[in-house]
Design a protein around this motif. Structure first.
Motif, mmCIF file in Angstrom:
data_model
loop_
_atom_site.group_PDB
_atom_site.id
_atom_site.type_symbol
_atom_site.label_atom_id
_atom_site.label_comp_id
_atom_site.label_asym_id
_atom_site.label_seq_id
_atom_site.Cartn_x
_atom_site.Cartn_y
_atom_site.Cartn_z
ATOM 1 N N TYR A 47 0.861 -1.186 0.000
ATOM 2 C CA TYR A 47 0.000 0.000 0.000
ATOM 3 C C TYR A 47 0.897 1.236 0.000
ATOM 4 O O TYR A 47 1.562 1.541 0.998
ATOM 5 C CB TYR A 47 -0.900 -0.027 1.242
ATOM 6 C CG TYR A 47 -1.942 1.066 1.306
ATOM 7 C CD1 TYR A 47 -3.250 0.822 0.905
ATOM 8 C CD2 TYR A 47 -1.624 2.338 1.783
ATOM 9 C CE1 TYR A 47 -4.220 1.812 0.982
ATOM 10 C CE2 TYR A 47 -2.578 3.326 1.850
ATOM 11 C CZ TYR A 47 -3.875 3.069 1.448
ATOM 12 O OH TYR A 47 -4.830 4.061 1.524
ATOM 13 N N ILE A 102 -4.606 1.820 8.782
ATOM 14 C CA ILE A 102 -4.788 1.432 7.382
ATOM 15 C C ILE A 102 -4.606 -0.072 7.216
ATOM 16 O O ILE A 102 -5.419 -0.751 6.579
ATOM 17 C CB ILE A 102 -3.807 2.191 6.471
ATOM 18 C CG1 ILE A 102 -4.145 3.681 6.436
ATOM 19 C CG2 ILE A 102 -3.821 1.619 5.053
ATOM 20 C CD1 ILE A 102 -3.101 4.537 5.729
ATOM 21 N N SER A 126 -2.400 4.985 -3.022
ATOM 22 C CA SER A 126 -3.425 5.723 -2.294
ATOM 23 C C SER A 126 -3.585 7.157 -2.806
ATOM 24 O O SER A 126 -2.623 7.788 -3.237
ATOM 25 C CB SER A 126 -3.079 5.746 -0.803
ATOM 26 O OG SER A 126 -4.044 6.490 -0.087
ATOM 27 N N GLY A 140 -7.795 6.756 -0.439
ATOM 28 C CA GLY A 140 -7.167 6.774 0.877
ATOM 29 C C GLY A 140 -8.108 7.134 2.010
ATOM 30 O O GLY A 140 -7.899 6.688 3.150
ATOM 31 N N THR A 184 -9.669 4.025 3.530
ATOM 32 C CA THR A 184 -8.829 3.116 4.314
ATOM 33 C C THR A 184 -8.285 3.750 5.588
ATOM 34 O O THR A 184 -7.974 3.042 6.543
ATOM 35 C CB THR A 184 -7.628 2.642 3.478
ATOM 36 O OG1 THR A 184 -6.839 3.779 3.103
ATOM 37 C CG2 THR A 184 -8.083 1.911 2.230
ATOM 38 N N SER A 185 -8.173 5.087 5.601
ATOM 39 C CA SER A 185 -7.479 5.735 6.722
ATOM 40 C C SER A 185 -8.365 6.604 7.598
ATOM 41 O O SER A 185 -7.975 6.947 8.712
ATOM 42 C CB SER A 185 -6.324 6.592 6.195
ATOM 43 O OG SER A 185 -6.811 7.681 5.417
#
Length: 274
Positions: A164, A180, A219, A246, A249-250
């Motif tokens: 990633y 993440i 990302s 991104g 995921t974050s």
């Protein structure tokens, strides 16, 4: 993250006890994803400050004053806003800055979700402090459903090792100790390298462990990878590569459920199931 409760207090990520707030609060959020959560809990009218990176929900946040960034908070401006509560995060805000804020703000709420399921405690902590228990429970139920969906996808497909990417020049990835990585793992994607530190390792494309990676994700944040980078990475890695959102995921908080559903759909799509 463990949250202890009794009739009058809740405990945050560093063990600080918070009373249930009576009446309107004056909230400043220094965490973009949790600013979104404040709004989704119906507390927009009590939000008096945010960082310049707090951009969702965009139209609602436009009139809310900015107090700098997550790492470089304008303490003079923050003091002028006279907040009753400031929301911070262990990973996103500097400890020295948080300690200085605590000298003049009555309530500094410290958060540290390390995996998607940790958001359940954050929802209930905020809901109890600010009298939004029903809204918090609704978000919790939605997240539990999204977790079940994502885990089912992960359990139904073989685990896949992924790289990633979060930065270019130098090339950087994420360690297993990051939020993440935990989010990716929910759908069966194991982030590589298989290390906990450093949290955001730099690497070269001749690293031996790259041979164990099946797929590369680029990302959209913090580095804004674009389509032009995908072909470059596929040549460097010798593996399939794709862009990934991104924020999905974050970002924790209320975005977590949306993110898990996004990842579940992406995992199914790349596996040829939809």
């Amino acid at each position: 993250m463990m949250i202890e409760t009794d009739e009058n207090f809740l405990v945050d990520a560093v063990g600080r006890r918070h009373a249930r707030h009576a009446g309107p609060a004056r909230i400043v959020s220094l965490v973009p994803s949790l600013t979104e959560l404040v709004c989704d809990l119906g507390l927009t009218d009590q939000l008096v400050g945010r960082t310049g990176f707090c951009t969702h929900p965009r139209e609602i946040l436009k009139p809310i004053p900015k107090v700098g960034g997550t790492k470089d908070v304008n303490l003079v401006r923050l003091r002028e806003l006279a907040p009753t509560h400031v929301i911070v995060n262990i990973d996103e805000n500097r400890r020295e800055c948080v300690e200085e804020i605590a000298e003049f703000v009555p309530h500094v709420i410290v958060t540290h979700p390390c995996a998607p399921e940790d958001n359940l405690a954050v929802f209930r902590l905020f809901g109890a402090i600010f009298g939004r228990e029903a809204e918090a429970e609704s978000l919790a139920l939605d997240l539990q459903a999204a977790l079940a969906e994502a885990r089912a996808v992960g359990a139904g497909l073989p685990p896949e090792r992924v790289l990633y990417l979060i930065w270019r020049d130098p090339w950087m990835s994420v360690a297993r100790s990051t939020y993440i990585s935990a989010t990716l793992a929910t759908v069966g994607w194991q982030s590589w390298p298989a290390e906990d530190v450093p949290r955001y390792p730099a690497f070269e494309w001749d690293a031996p462990w790259l041979g164990e990676v099946s797929r590369v994700f680029l990302s959209s944040e913090p580095y804004s990878f674009r389509d032009k980078h995908v072909a470059e990475v596929e040549v460097l890695a010798g593996r399939p590569a794709a862009l990934i959102d991104g924020e999905m995921t974050s970002w924790y908080g209320s975005r977590a459920a949306t993110g898990l559903r996004y990842l579940a759909a992406l995992r199914r799509s790349l596996a040829g199931l939809e």
